[in-house]
Design an enzyme around this catalytic site. Structure first.
Site, short mmCIF file in Angstrom:
data_model
loop_
_atom_site.label_atom_id
_atom_site.label_comp_id
_atom_site.label_asym_id
_atom_site.label_seq_id
_atom_site.Cartn_x
_atom_site.Cartn_y
_atom_site.Cartn_z
N VAL A 1 -66.84 -5.53 -49.46
CA VAL A 1 -66.68 -6.91 -49.90
C VAL A 1 -65.35 -7.52 -49.47
CG1 VAL A 1 -66.63 -8.43 -51.90
CG2 VAL A 1 -68.27 -6.56 -51.80
N HIS B 1 -68.80 1.32 -49.76
CA HIS B 1 -68.74 0.46 -50.94
C HIS B 1 -67.32 -0.02 -51.21
CE1 HIS B 1 -72.77 0.35 -52.72
NE2 HIS B 1 -72.94 1.46 -52.01
N GLY C 1 -62.47 -5.71 -48.15
CA GLY C 1 -61.60 -4.78 -47.44
C GLY C 1 -61.37 -3.51 -48.24
N ASP D 1 -59.65 -1.21 -50.43
CA ASP D 1 -58.57 -1.33 -51.40
C ASP D 1 -58.62 -0.28 -52.51
OD1 ASP D 1 -60.77 -2.17 -52.81
OD2 ASP D 1 -60.03 -4.20 -53.17
#
Length: 132
Positions: free
Chosen positions: A71, A67, A73, A75
Site C-alpha cells: 500500500v 503485504h 511502501g 515500512d
C-alpha cells in the site's frame, strides 16, 4: 515563442533537479556493510534455519513482504500489534491466521539488536528475509 519554450525547459529542468534532490538514496546491496556488517548473514541464517524446519515459511515470508510493501511502501507496519480500539493489519481477518513468519522476523531482530542496537530497520529485515 522561443523564449516561452526556453522558459518552460528551464522550469522543467529545475523541477526535475528539485524532485531528484528530495528523493531517498537508492537501495543497494551491502547497505549495512559498515554499520552492522553481519546483518545480512544473521538474517539469512535465522531464516534458513526456520525454513529448514518448515519449508512453507519461505512462502509466508514472501507474502509478509508483499503485504508490508503493497500500500504505502515497505515500512514494517505489518509487524505492529493491535491495541484496544486500534486493530492492526496483522490481525485483520484477511491476514490472520494466513500471514505468518512473525516469530522468524522477531528472532532475527533480537539477534541484530544484540549485535548492532538500533541499526537495522524492521522493514529491511522483512525484505532480507523474503530474499533468502
Amino acid at each position: 515563442m522561443a523564449s516561452v519554450a526556453a522558459g518552460f525547459h528551464a522550469l522543467a529542468s529545475l523541477l526535475f533537479v528539485s524532485v531528484s534532490a528530495m528523493a531517498a538514496p537508492p537501495l543497494k546491496m551491502g547497505y549495512y556493510l559498515y554499520t552492522c556488517p553481519l546483518a545480512e548473514l544473521i538474517i539469512s541464517k535465522t531464516v534458513s534455519d526456520a525454513i529448514s524446519r518448515n519449508p512453507g515459511m519461505a512462502a509466508g515470508l514472501v507474502r509478509m513482504h508483499f503485504h508490508d510493501c503493497f500500500v504505502r511502501g515497505c515500512d514494517a507496519s505489518v509487524l505492529l500489534k493491535s491495541t484496544p480500539g486500534n486493530p492492526a493489519e496483522r490481525d485483520h481477518p484477511a491476514n490472520n491466521p494466513s500471514l505468518r513468519g512473525f516469530k522468524i522476523i522477531d528472532q532475527a531482530k533480537a539477534r541484530l539488536e544484540a549485535l548492532c542496537p538500533m541499526t537495522v530497520s524492521c522493514a529491511d529485515i522483512i525484505a532480507f528475509a523474503a530474499r533468502v
